[in-house]
Design an enzyme around this catalytic site. Structure first.
Site, PDB file in Angstrom:
ATOM      1  N   LEU A 183       0.823  -1.200   0.000  1.00 52.06           N
ATOM      2  CA  LEU A 183       0.000   0.000   0.000  1.00 52.06           C
ATOM      3  C   LEU A 183       0.859   1.254   0.000  1.00 52.06           C
ATOM      4  CD1 LEU A 183      -2.596   1.713   0.507  1.00 52.06           C
ATOM      5  CD2 LEU A 183      -2.302   1.215   2.948  1.00 52.06           C
ATOM      6  N   SER A 184       0.537   2.215  -0.842  1.00 48.90           N
ATOM      7  CA  SER A 184       1.133   3.544  -0.854  1.00 48.90           C
ATOM      8  C   SER A 184       2.651   3.453  -1.030  1.00 48.90           C
ATOM      9  CB  SER A 184       0.741   4.282   0.428  1.00 48.90           C
ATOM     10  OG  SER A 184       1.058   5.647   0.329  1.00 48.90           O
ATOM     11  N   ALA A 185       3.446   3.889  -0.038  1.00 50.09           N
ATOM     12  CA  ALA A 185       4.888   3.708  -0.165  1.00 50.09           C
ATOM     13  C   ALA A 185       5.226   2.235  -0.306  1.00 50.09           C
ATOM     14  CB  ALA A 185       5.609   4.310   1.046  1.00 50.09           C
ATOM     15  N   ALA A 227       4.537   1.546  -3.899  1.00 49.80           N
ATOM     16  CA  ALA A 227       5.657   2.010  -4.716  1.00 49.80           C
ATOM     17  C   ALA A 227       6.836   1.054  -4.598  1.00 49.80           C
ATOM     18  CB  ALA A 227       6.057   3.423  -4.294  1.00 49.80           C
TER      19      ALA A 227
END
Length: 354
Positions: free
Chosen positions: A147-149, A152
């Protein structure tokens, strides 16, 4: 007179020891920390969950938390333990800390951590190697999500190690190769970065160390009301992986799912899904969960865990963990040439609040 139950139990335990049997009762599976999994150049912690009596040859999933979160937080909210129990696989939960990053984010935008064979990327790879050895995991059914970072960083792991991962799921994340430092990370997070599909695909091919395929099958999750990670990133990730696969950016099919979710499928030439996108209408920044007892329900709501649809169920289904398909077999995955050795770099903060 019969001996008290406690005395009888003690006698039976002593007999078991004499006979070479284990008197220890079965312990329910739980999240466990693992140390000594490798050189750990990225200074990460490793946690893992596996159902009791997991057979050799089972799949392995890596699940990466977002900023300000932890392995325990992701374990408790994401729903992955439910499907590990139901479908039979182990889950590794890497964890970073504020000693690496002020907001406890994975450093997906820092060259010493996003390069194959270096930093955090290598630490996560070492966790995979340790878990595969411990559980006898099927090397052709290893997957990564986040999720999110963490999303990424999932992009990073898929680009760096396509020889390791048969599939991935990027939730509210950023395409691989978008950022090279803090400033460009902020741009990637907030804006639509203008690159052609081939340029996005070349970023993966360059990061992989010379890998020629098969490529991971990739799911992309994004809320349309996300003001933390620009939803244009989902389109860019789709462009990246359809180019890597050499398939059309026109969906083979689209389906309306629960929670206002639109699923688009991009098939490979054999007719199997290579890329899938899941657009969740009205969802802000976070991981889509849907608490409940149904097969397609999972997780717990909380900060950045939003009640729309169980993304973990649909991701597991896409990867074939439910027994209805799957990614490339182990025999077709062989690593490219050895990378350069790891080198340390100083920590930086994640762009923005997530």
């Amino acid at each position: 007179m019969a001996a008290p139950a406690s005395t009888a139990a003690l006698v039976l335990s002593l007999i078991a020891v004499v006979l070479g049997l284990s008197p220890t009762p079965a312990r329910a599976a739980s999240l466990q920390q693992v140390t000594g999994f490798g050189s750990n150049p990225g200074n990460l912690q490793m946690f893992q969950y596996a159902p009791d009596n997991l057979p050799s040859g089972a799949p392995l999933v890596v699940a990466l938390h977002g900023c300000t979160q932890s392995a325990g937080d992701y374990y408790g909210h994401s729903g992955w333990p439910k499907y590990a129990d139901a479908y039979g696989f182990a889950v590794v939960f890497p964890q970073t800390s504020n000693s690496n990053n002020a907001n406890s984010c994975f450093n997906w935008f820092q060259s010493g951590d996003y390069t194959r064979g270096q930093g955090e990327a290598l630490s996560i790879k070492q966790m995979v190697d340790h878990a595969k050895s411990q559980y006898g995991s099927d090397p052709g059914r290893v997957y990564v999500t986040g999720l999110s970072a963490g999303g990424a960083m999932t992009s990073v792991m898929l680009a760096d190690y396509p020889d390791v991962f048969a599939g991935g799921a990027i939730d509210s994340g950023i395409p691989a190769g978008c950022a090279t430092d803090l400033s460009s990370g902020l741009t990637c997070q907030n804006s639509a970065v203008s690159k052609t599909p081939k340029q996005w695909g070349d970023a993966v091919r360059s990061a992989s160390g010379g890998w020629g395929g098969p490529w991971p099958r990739v799911a992309v999750w994004q809320g349309t009301a996300d003001t933390t990670v620009n939803p244009a990133n989902a389109t860019e990730i789709r462009d990246q992986w359809t180019d890597v696969w050499g398939v059309s950016r026109t969906p083979s099919s689209t389906t309306t799912l629960t929670g206002g979710t639109t699923q688009a499928v991009y098939d490979d030439p054999s007719g199997r899904p290579a890329v899938e996108t899941f657009s969740v209408s009205g969802m802000a920044h976070g991981l889509a969960v849907n608490p409940g007892a149904g097969t397609d329900q999972c997780g717990a709501t909380g900060t950045y865990y939003l009640n729309y649809i169980c993304s973990s169920y649909w991701t597991a289904k896409f990867w074939g963990l439910d027994g209805a398909g799957g990614a490339a077999p182990a025999a077709s995955r062989h690593p490219p040439a050895s990378p350069s050795p790891a080198r340390p770099t100083p920590p930086r903060p994640w762009p923005g609040p997530r």
